[in-house]
Design an enzyme around this catalytic site. Structure first.
Site, mmCIF file in Angstrom:
data_model
loop_
_atom_site.group_PDB
_atom_site.id
_atom_site.type_symbol
_atom_site.label_atom_id
_atom_site.label_comp_id
_atom_site.label_asym_id
_atom_site.label_seq_id
_atom_site.Cartn_x
_atom_site.Cartn_y
_atom_site.Cartn_z
ATOM 1 N N HIS A 166 0.824 -1.213 0.000
ATOM 2 C CA HIS A 166 0.000 0.000 0.000
ATOM 3 C C HIS A 166 0.868 1.277 0.000
ATOM 4 O O HIS A 166 0.548 2.252 0.662
ATOM 5 C CB HIS A 166 -1.029 -0.016 1.132
ATOM 6 C CG HIS A 166 -0.463 -0.154 2.520
ATOM 7 N ND1 HIS A 166 -1.056 -0.919 3.505
ATOM 8 C CD2 HIS A 166 0.633 0.371 3.108
ATOM 9 C CE1 HIS A 166 -0.342 -0.850 4.611
ATOM 10 N NE2 HIS A 166 0.683 -0.059 4.404
ATOM 11 N N HIS A 198 -0.961 4.921 9.649
ATOM 12 C CA HIS A 198 0.423 5.401 9.739
ATOM 13 C C HIS A 198 0.456 6.722 10.504
ATOM 14 O O HIS A 198 0.670 7.777 9.914
ATOM 15 C CB HIS A 198 1.003 5.603 8.348
ATOM 16 C CG HIS A 198 0.980 4.375 7.490
ATOM 17 N ND1 HIS A 198 -0.170 3.908 6.896
ATOM 18 C CD2 HIS A 198 1.956 3.509 7.144
ATOM 19 C CE1 HIS A 198 0.122 2.810 6.211
ATOM 20 N NE2 HIS A 198 1.394 2.553 6.340
ATOM 21 N N HIS A 206 10.749 -3.858 3.099
ATOM 22 C CA HIS A 206 11.196 -2.462 3.038
ATOM 23 C C HIS A 206 11.625 -1.992 4.418
ATOM 24 O O HIS A 206 11.166 -2.509 5.436
ATOM 25 C CB HIS A 206 10.144 -1.519 2.437
ATOM 26 C CG HIS A 206 8.836 -1.357 3.178
ATOM 27 N ND1 HIS A 206 8.016 -2.390 3.542
ATOM 28 C CD2 HIS A 206 8.193 -0.233 3.604
ATOM 29 C CE1 HIS A 206 6.925 -1.923 4.141
ATOM 30 N NE2 HIS A 206 7.017 -0.602 4.208
ATOM 31 N N GLU A 213 5.105 -5.611 8.375
ATOM 32 C CA GLU A 213 3.693 -5.416 8.001
ATOM 33 C C GLU A 213 3.095 -6.662 7.356
ATOM 34 O O GLU A 213 1.871 -6.813 7.304
ATOM 35 C CB GLU A 213 3.561 -4.281 6.970
ATOM 36 C CG GLU A 213 3.855 -2.907 7.494
ATOM 37 C CD GLU A 213 3.811 -1.848 6.384
ATOM 38 O OE1 GLU A 213 3.977 -0.682 6.722
ATOM 39 O OE2 GLU A 213 3.617 -2.175 5.199
#
Lengths: 128, 280
Positions: B12, B59, B193, B240
């Protein structure tokens, strides 16, 4: 020693860092609002001073020392509000954290990113 | 009766949403990413879910550090796309399904998942970017969306195993809903990431490929990956991926992968995307 402390170049935002970083991250979160961004830009030190940060944290914010902010409990998703206030991207900040120019960092990403080889354990790096 | 009939997983990355909003999806940089989602656009038009349960993380937008729920279910009638500091994304309002959400909440809590329930919340790129990648730019989203927000920001997130079990419970919850609804569960975030520190920019394609293999065919094994291994191998933000296990758990033990896509990079991140259907 936590089991993830031997990962190089990484500040895991765990409960201890979150506790230490609460005022720092709360300051960052406030920058989601335009009024606060204006007040911050008008007098950075005065604005930051209203959030109860430690002296070290204030200094890290004012000098935009991203890795020190991370070490003092900053979290990147909160810090991103400061990147954007500065008109900078997450990639710009990531390049600075990695000690690279943004061009070199972007080129590294286009070439498949930073390899995990040699980057899994601190001992791999201290051994050279 | 309602049924979870398929799952979709996707990264996302906020820059993908910006590429949609700014009309850059055909640019040289972005074209390979968006071509990778063409199949999903055709597939979703054919399969037409009534409701998507969308597993994502906030976030530091609606959920800061004041309240940190591990699992939070969006029970409201609508959720406004959030202003994350540079204005709201030009995307439609997200319409919830309060009746199904209330049913799921009751079922999951009695199944020993102690959810937080949220009636009012803005939804950030974690939720709206997957909708844009799959549905493009419609006037209104073509289905209802129940947000399921997972804490993956403050360590530790829930374990992979807990996420897989939550998926199982979600499947049961939907199946006990007394209305004919076709439901999908989407798991978002990842893949490898790291957005912080001197190791920023880490990408581990081998880990990502293996994770997708395990998620499809050996979800129990994927669920046993330890947090420290996510951190070490897939980067501090790669963790995540535990959210993908919720979507996987909501399907039958055996699934068919009808789409698998992987690309590096989108900004700082490896993009991964799967479409899974129940195999009977």
């Amino acid at each position: 020693m936590k089991e993830y402390d031997d990962i190089p170049g990484t500040y895991v935002f765990d409960a201890e860092r979150a506790r230490q970083g609460y005022p720092l991250n709360r300051f960052c979160m406030s920058l989601m609002h335009e009024d606060n961004r204006k007040r911050f830009k008008a007098d950075e030190a005065a604005y930051v001073g209203t959030f109860g940060l430690s002296e070290e944290q204030v200094d890290a914010v004012l000098s935009r020392s991203w890795n020190r902010m991370l070490a003092l409990g900053g979290n990147v998703y909160f810090m991103a509000k400061l990147f954007f206030t500065d008109g900078r991207s997450v990639q710009f900040a990531c390049a600075q954290m990695a000690g690279m120019t943004q061009d070199a960092y972007a080129q590294m990403m286009l070439s498949g990113g930073r390899s995990p080889d040699g980057n899994r354990y601190k001992r791999e790096q201290s051994d050279g | 009766m309602a049924e979870v009939f398929a799952a979709l997983t996707t990264s996302h990355v906020p820059a993908m949403g910006a590429a949609v909003d700014l009309g850059k999806t055909r640019d040289e940089y972005w074209r390979p990413v968006f071509e990778g989602y063409e199949f999903a656009k055709r597939w979703i038009a054919e399969t037409r879910p009534d409701v998507v349960i969308l597993v994502y993380n906030d976030h530091a937008t609606a959920l800061g550090l004041d309240v940190i729920p591990t699992f939070a279910l969006g029970c409201g009638a609508e959720f406004e796309p959030a202003d994350e500091g540079w204005g709201r994304r030009p995307v439609p309002m997200v319409k919830g399904d309060p009746e199904l959400a209330a049913h799921i909440a009751q079922s999951l809590i009695l199944d020993e998942f102690d959810l937080t329930l949220i009636n009012r919340m803005d939804v950030d790129h974690g939720l709206t970017v997957p909708l844009s990648m799959v549905f493009g730019q419609p006037e209104a989203w073509p289905c209802k969306v129940i947000p399921l927000a997972v804490n993956v920001v403050q360590y530790p997130p829930p374990t992979g195993n807990r996420c897989l079990r939550l998926g199982h419970a979600l499947r049961k919850a939907v199946a006990s809903y007394d209305r004919d609804l076709r439901v999908m569960v989407w798991g978002t975030g990842g893949m490898s990431h790291q957005l912080q520190g001197p190791r920023a920019g880490l990408i581990n394609s081998e880990f990502d490929a293996r994770f997708m293999d395990l998620l499809i065919d050996a979800p129990e094994e994927a669920a046993s990956i330890r947090h420290v291994d996510y951190l070490r191998e897939s980067g501090s933000e790669g963790i995540e991926l535990v959210m993908w296990l919720i979507a996987r758990g909501a399907l039958t033990p055996k699934v068919r992968a009808v789409r698998r896509f992987y690309h590096v990079p989108a900004s700082n991140t490896a993009v991964g995307h799967l479409i899974l259907e129940n195999a009977i």
